[in-house]
Design a protein around this motif. Sequence first.
Motif, short mmCIF file in Angstrom:
data_model
loop_
_atom_site.label_atom_id
_atom_site.label_comp_id
_atom_site.label_asym_id
_atom_site.label_seq_id
_atom_site.Cartn_x
_atom_site.Cartn_y
_atom_site.Cartn_z
N PHE A 136 0.83 -1.20 0.00
CA PHE A 136 0.00 0.00 0.00
C PHE A 136 0.87 1.25 0.00
N ASN A 137 0.27 2.34 -0.45
CA ASN A 137 0.95 3.60 -0.63
C ASN A 137 0.54 4.58 0.47
N ALA A 138 1.50 5.15 1.18
CA ALA A 138 1.20 6.16 2.19
C ALA A 138 0.88 7.49 1.52
N TRP A 139 0.42 8.47 2.30
CA TRP A 139 0.10 9.78 1.73
C TRP A 139 0.52 10.87 2.70
N ILE A 140 0.92 12.00 2.11
CA ILE A 140 1.36 13.16 2.88
C ILE A 140 0.71 14.40 2.27
N GLY A 141 0.09 15.21 3.08
CA GLY A 141 -0.61 16.39 2.60
C GLY A 141 0.33 17.55 2.34
N ILE A 142 -0.27 18.70 2.03
CA ILE A 142 0.50 19.92 1.79
C ILE A 142 0.89 20.49 3.15
N ALA A 150 8.64 14.38 8.75
CA ALA A 150 8.33 13.52 9.90
C ALA A 150 7.21 12.54 9.56
N GLU A 151 6.22 13.02 8.83
CA GLU A 151 5.11 12.15 8.43
C GLU A 151 5.61 11.03 7.52
N ALA A 152 6.44 11.36 6.55
CA ALA A 152 6.98 10.36 5.64
C ALA A 152 7.82 9.33 6.38
N LYS A 153 8.65 9.81 7.30
CA LYS A 153 9.50 8.89 8.07
C LYS A 153 8.65 7.95 8.91
N LYS A 154 7.54 8.46 9.46
CA LYS A 154 6.63 7.62 10.24
C LYS A 154 6.11 6.46 9.39
N TRP A 155 5.64 6.77 8.19
CA TRP A 155 5.13 5.72 7.31
C TRP A 155 6.23 4.75 6.90
N PHE A 156 7.40 5.28 6.58
CA PHE A 156 8.52 4.44 6.15
C PHE A 156 8.91 3.46 7.26
N SER A 342 -1.89 -1.36 8.41
CA SER A 342 -1.02 -0.39 9.06
C SER A 342 0.46 -0.65 8.85
N SER A 343 0.82 -1.85 8.40
CA SER A 343 2.23 -2.16 8.13
C SER A 343 2.62 -1.91 6.68
N GLY A 344 1.65 -1.49 5.87
CA GLY A 344 1.95 -1.20 4.48
C GLY A 344 1.83 -2.39 3.55
#
Length: 370
Positions: A136-142, A150-156, A342-344
């Motif tokens: 699955f693909n995570a998402w980050i807003g504007i 920080a959001e991207a690192k959390k998903w990664f 939740s694990s992607g």
Amino acid sequence: MKSIITKVEVFGVAVPLVGGGFKNAYVTKTVQKSAVIRITDDSGNVGLGNIDPSPGYSAESIEDSLKVLKEILATLIVGFDTFNVHHLLKRMNQSVDQFYDAKAAMEMACTDLICRKLNIPVYTFLGGNVTDNVLFNAWIGILPPDEAAAEAKKWFDKGFQSAKVKVGADIYADRDRIAAIREAVGPDMKLRVDANAGYTVEESIALGKLLEPFNLQLFEQPVHADDLDGMAKVRQAIGIPVMADESIIDHASLIAVIKKDAADIVKLKVMKQGGFLIARRMLETASAAGLKVVIGHGFGLGVNTVAEIMFAATSEDVLPGLECVGPLKTVDDIVHNKLDISSGSLALPNGPGLGVVLDDEKIQKYSFFK
């Protein structure tokens, strides 16, 4: 073998979103308003359908789709053989113009019922699965660069191998956001950017040039949906693959994108395209044209999410990183055993049919349509 539809139930539900809601390019929403369909045949077999329109993305509002479903399509398909999907689609198209989402709900329910009766998962009905596990693909807003990073690192760190980043309004702010994210996650996470048709051709080319150093997987819908010549110019001018999303509605629009050489990748959704059968035809057309495909609608409930997972599992031209991540955005669901992605990643569900069961208590709890 026949399966005659004897009953059609139409439910409208509003399920709360996590964190108080989400803002996209078109609207801020705190609940996901969706339509859920349950059909029953003359042997007592059940099939489920579900659509999850989003304002700005879907041509019709959820209220209009529910009205068409209840007042026209539900009455129309009673007495039909669920195994003759071609006949069903023909009659729905003769009765209602457009409303691909509503038609998809009915077709999805029929396909689910067929597969339950045959005791096979939907992906087997569609030709078989080419993978046993989906990503699955995570998402980050504007967001400001530090928050986005920080959001991207959390998903990664959770296990997600790709992420979509929203862009818009300021190409230099977009560049700074992507630079911060790439520094935070390193070279291994695939990054996608999505402009939601918000930039001009000139702005899109300028942004693409700014983002080339960050090794992006794709640039989604840089310009207006109708500007295929403009999107082709963007594609030719930048070193990032371009994906069409808003430009793709029906089979004819896909063909138009192909003829204009306007995209390297196209995005398909079972709901938006009008159901499994049409979406599958469009997927094969894209494959034949040498295009890769991204699958997924970001706010789907449990039925629609599994539908897109099973659909995506049937083609090697579907890119890993499905965007059907609705279960991450809703605080609850209308099915038993809410999906945990939740694990992607997720082992491919095995049916029969879509393999999900409606929770009638949740349907009543979140109901907003009678």
